[in-house]
Design a protein around this motif. Structure first.
Motif, PDB file in Angstrom:
ATOM      1  N   SER A 285     -37.752  19.115 -39.548  1.00  0.00           N
ATOM      2  CA  SER A 285     -38.269  18.678 -38.298  1.00  0.00           C
ATOM      3  C   SER A 285     -37.841  19.602 -37.141  1.00  0.00           C
ATOM      4  O   SER A 285     -37.851  18.980 -35.874  1.00  0.00           O
ATOM      5  CB  SER A 285     -38.212  17.285 -37.871  1.00  0.00           C
ATOM      6  OG  SER A 285     -36.836  16.908 -37.906  1.00  0.00           O
ATOM      7  N   ALA A 286     -37.505  20.791 -37.316  1.00  0.00           N
ATOM      8  CA  ALA A 286     -36.609  21.602 -36.151  1.00  0.00           C
ATOM      9  C   ALA A 286     -37.521  22.437 -35.434  1.00  0.00           C
ATOM     10  O   ALA A 286     -37.283  23.538 -34.475  1.00  0.00           O
ATOM     11  CB  ALA A 286     -35.128  22.091 -36.605  1.00  0.00           C
ATOM     12  N   GLY A 287     -38.783  22.613 -36.404  1.00  0.00           N
ATOM     13  CA  GLY A 287     -39.836  23.729 -35.535  1.00  0.00           C
ATOM     14  C   GLY A 287     -39.630  25.033 -35.843  1.00  0.00           C
ATOM     15  O   GLY A 287     -40.100  25.886 -35.272  1.00  0.00           O
ATOM     16  N   LEU A 288     -39.028  25.411 -37.071  1.00  0.00           N
ATOM     17  CA  LEU A 288     -38.545  26.778 -37.354  1.00  0.00           C
ATOM     18  C   LEU A 288     -39.727  27.082 -38.549  1.00  0.00           C
ATOM     19  O   LEU A 288     -39.457  28.204 -39.025  1.00  0.00           O
ATOM     20  CB  LEU A 288     -37.245  26.840 -37.867  1.00  0.00           C
ATOM     21  CG  LEU A 288     -36.062  26.779 -36.759  1.00  0.00           C
ATOM     22  CD1 LEU A 288     -34.808  27.049 -37.160  1.00  0.00           C
ATOM     23  CD2 LEU A 288     -36.400  27.904 -35.573  1.00  0.00           C
ATOM     24  N   ARG A 289     -40.230  26.114 -39.206  1.00  0.00           N
ATOM     25  CA  ARG A 289     -40.990  26.533 -40.430  1.00  0.00           C
ATOM     26  C   ARG A 289     -41.959  27.512 -40.017  1.00  0.00           C
ATOM     27  O   ARG A 289     -42.278  28.255 -41.121  1.00  0.00           O
ATOM     28  CB  ARG A 289     -41.350  25.204 -41.026  1.00  0.00           C
ATOM     29  CG  ARG A 289     -40.475  24.435 -41.798  1.00  0.00           C
ATOM     30  CD  ARG A 289     -40.848  23.447 -42.907  1.00  0.00           C
ATOM     31  NE  ARG A 289     -39.810  22.882 -43.646  1.00  0.00           N
ATOM     32  CZ  ARG A 289     -39.867  21.993 -44.671  1.00  0.00           C
ATOM     33  NH1 ARG A 289     -40.903  21.725 -45.121  1.00  0.00           N
ATOM     34  NH2 ARG A 289     -38.756  21.505 -45.358  1.00  0.00           N
ATOM     35  N   GLY A 290     -42.720  27.447 -38.969  1.00  0.00           N
ATOM     36  CA  GLY A 290     -43.867  28.499 -38.576  1.00  0.00           C
ATOM     37  C   GLY A 290     -43.309  29.587 -38.644  1.00  0.00           C
ATOM     38  O   GLY A 290     -43.884  30.743 -39.413  1.00  0.00           O
ATOM     39  N   PRO A 291     -42.217  30.039 -37.889  1.00  0.00           N
ATOM     40  CA  PRO A 291     -41.735  31.263 -37.845  1.00  0.00           C
ATOM     41  C   PRO A 291     -41.075  31.850 -39.076  1.00  0.00           C
ATOM     42  O   PRO A 291     -41.113  32.870 -39.473  1.00  0.00           O
ATOM     43  CB  PRO A 291     -40.431  30.932 -36.774  1.00  0.00           C
ATOM     44  CG  PRO A 291     -40.728  30.073 -36.004  1.00  0.00           C
ATOM     45  CD  PRO A 291     -41.534  29.119 -36.694  1.00  0.00           C
ATOM     46  N   VAL A 292     -40.380  30.846 -39.980  1.00  0.00           N
ATOM     47  CA  VAL A 292     -40.025  31.081 -41.259  1.00  0.00           C
ATOM     48  C   VAL A 292     -41.184  31.783 -42.008  1.00  0.00           C
ATOM     49  O   VAL A 292     -41.177  32.810 -42.824  1.00  0.00           O
ATOM     50  CB  VAL A 292     -39.313  30.102 -42.002  1.00  0.00           C
ATOM     51  CG1 VAL A 292     -39.100  30.372 -43.481  1.00  0.00           C
ATOM     52  CG2 VAL A 292     -37.903  29.863 -41.354  1.00  0.00           C
ATOM     53  N   LEU A 293     -42.465  30.907 -42.110  1.00  0.00           N
ATOM     54  CA  LEU A 293     -43.566  31.307 -42.857  1.00  0.00           C
ATOM     55  C   LEU A 293     -44.020  32.686 -42.145  1.00  0.00           C
ATOM     56  O   LEU A 293     -44.493  33.759 -42.883  1.00  0.00           O
ATOM     57  CB  LEU A 293     -44.678  30.325 -42.750  1.00  0.00           C
ATOM     58  CG  LEU A 293     -44.371  28.973 -43.579  1.00  0.00           C
ATOM     59  CD1 LEU A 293     -45.701  28.212 -43.284  1.00  0.00           C
ATOM     60  CD2 LEU A 293     -44.248  29.372 -45.095  1.00  0.00           C
ATOM     61  N   LEU A 294     -43.876  32.968 -40.845  1.00  0.00           N
ATOM     62  CA  LEU A 294     -44.358  34.344 -40.406  1.00  0.00           C
ATOM     63  C   LEU A 294     -43.524  35.393 -40.949  1.00  0.00           C
ATOM     64  O   LEU A 294     -43.994  36.353 -41.290  1.00  0.00           O
ATOM     65  CB  LEU A 294     -44.149  34.302 -38.921  1.00  0.00           C
ATOM     66  CG  LEU A 294     -44.827  35.527 -38.017  1.00  0.00           C
ATOM     67  CD1 LEU A 294     -46.121  35.721 -38.027  1.00  0.00           C
ATOM     68  CD2 LEU A 294     -44.278  35.309 -36.809  1.00  0.00           C
ATOM     69  N   VAL A 295     -42.328  35.204 -40.911  1.00  0.00           N
ATOM     70  CA  VAL A 295     -41.403  36.348 -41.344  1.00  0.00           C
ATOM     71  C   VAL A 295     -41.651  36.585 -43.015  1.00  0.00           C
ATOM     72  O   VAL A 295     -41.673  37.718 -43.587  1.00  0.00           O
ATOM     73  CB  VAL A 295     -39.973  36.169 -41.279  1.00  0.00           C
ATOM     74  CG1 VAL A 295     -38.992  36.780 -41.906  1.00  0.00           C
ATOM     75  CG2 VAL A 295     -39.289  35.785 -39.666  1.00  0.00           C
ATOM     76  N   ALA A 296     -41.685  35.615 -43.571  1.00  0.00           N
ATOM     77  CA  ALA A 296     -42.065  35.712 -45.196  1.00  0.00           C
ATOM     78  C   ALA A 296     -43.290  36.494 -45.363  1.00  0.00           C
ATOM     79  O   ALA A 296     -43.384  37.424 -46.388  1.00  0.00           O
ATOM     80  CB  ALA A 296     -42.076  34.380 -45.943  1.00  0.00           C
ATOM     81  N   ALA A 297     -44.104  36.113 -44.471  1.00  0.00           N
ATOM     82  CA  ALA A 297     -45.590  36.681 -44.801  1.00  0.00           C
ATOM     83  C   ALA A 297     -45.669  38.320 -44.329  1.00  0.00           C
ATOM     84  O   ALA A 297     -45.988  39.044 -45.060  1.00  0.00           O
ATOM     85  CB  ALA A 297     -46.625  36.271 -43.934  1.00  0.00           C
TER      86      ALA A 297
END
Length: 363
Positions: A285-297
């Motif tokens: 719930s820290a709001g980092l999952r979006g950026p993580v998915l962006l880096v992975a993609a």
């Protein structure tokens, strides 16, 4: 101002792609002078202008098909420079309102240096050291402009009215905030790996080593080619003077560069696979999952484009996309680090800070 900064980021990506296109079609010396082309503002095309150009540069006859990619790249880079100088002027004018102005001024100064590298790229006839530094300078400019966008948007958000801020739901610190904070050095380590890999890519391009290995997963039929010459491939004392169009290194030196770039890609892939998995587990719930998915993609896309370059023997669209996605991967990692810095402090950290401040006030 934030919108203009965002536009400059998009334009910087276009400039990087145009630079890759110019290099890949062997048009780096399409105009033997700088900043014009054979002494003209555009590529000479009429018979009279071509005759004048050939008289001025008898060793570099006019090739219109190669002149235009070079000049289009210069026009785009010049436009980017004007936008950056406009941003710097606007920031200085609005500095009293709190708008960040030191970073725009630094970027404007860096643009001048980048322009000098563009000139030396031509006047030193694609000397690999200058070409590689010029490529890195483009990525650096893009990164700085992205950081400026993030800062300006944060400043604009902070300028919201008190009533608007009172309506916002307060950001609550997560239980895993301290565990996420422990990953920050590893994020910076990942950024360093990306920069090193981009530098390897720049050196690969500057020395025309992309086609040194045309098979996968081996290179010239070997897992580890025995005749690689790393000393020659990474020799940074190459002489100024020869025309480096097409490269001057031996095949063994180019294979060493290519294989090193491949190994670097595997290291980056393995490092981020572990790091992103750790961040994902700790950021429910820290709001980092979006950026993580962006880096992975971005990482998966970049690896795929790199493989496609080898399999299909450096097709122009794929090679240009590979350069652009290198920029995309860099920016996605910068954005992840930025978002990591925006995480709210833990309650314990805030309590400690409050206690220290209370002690200082009562002392």
């Amino acid at each position: 101002m934030a919108n203009w900064a965002t536009f400059s980021v998009a334009l910087a990506v276009v400039v990087i792609m145009l630079g890759a296109w110019t290099r890949l079609v062997d048009a780096g010396l399409g105009c033997p002078d700088w900043p014009g082309c054979y002494g003209f503002l555009t590529v000479p095309q009429s018979e009279s202008n071509i005759a004048i150009a050939n008289a001025r540069f008898p060793d570099s006859p006019v090739d219109v098909a190669k002149g235009w990619p070079e000049m289009i790249h210069r026009y785009a880079a010049g436009t980017l420079g004007l936008v950056v100088f406009g941003l710097a002027a606007a920031a200085v004018r609005k500095r009293r309102s709190g708008v960040p102005f030191k970073l725009p001024l630094f970027i404007a100064g860096f643009i001048l240096l980048q322009g000098a590298f563009g000139m030396w790229t031509v006047t030193l006839k694609l000397w690999p050291q200058v070409v590689a530094l010029h490529l890195l300078g483009g990525f650096t400019t893009l990164s700085l402009l992205t950081l400026l966008v993030l800062r300006l948007r944060k400043f604009a958000t902070a300028q919201g009215s008190d009533s608007e801020r009172s309506l916002e739901e307060p950001i609550k610190p997560t239980a895993n905030a301290s565990r996420l904070a422990s990953l920050r050095p590893w994020l910076y380590g990942g950024l360093l790996l990306i920069i090193l890999q981009i530098a390897l890519g720049a050196w690969t391009a500057a020395n025309y080593a992309a086609v040194a290995c045309t098979d996968l997963p081996t290179c010239q039929g070997e897992w580890w080619p025995k005749d690689m010459d790393f000393q020659h491939g990474f020799d940074i004392t190459q002489h100024v003077g020869p025309n480096y169009l097409g490269g001057q290194l031996t095949a063994h030196g180019r294979v060493a560069i290519h294989v090193t770039h491949r190994v670097g890609a595997l290291v980056v892939l393995g490092y981020f696979a572990v790091l992103l998995a750790l961040i994902w587990r700790r950021s429910a719930s820290a709001g980092l999952r979006g950026p993580v998915l962006l880096v992975a993609a971005a990482l998966v896309t970049q690896i795929t484009l790199g493989l496609a370059n080898i399999i299909f023997h450096i097709p122009l669209p794929v090679a240009v996309a590979h350069n652009a996605m290198g920029a995309g991967l860099l920016l996605s990692v910068i954005y992840l680090i930025w978002q990591h810095h925006q995480l709210p402090q833990t309650q314990a950290a805030r309590a400690t800070h409050t206690t220290i401040m209370h002690q200082e006030i009562t002392a």
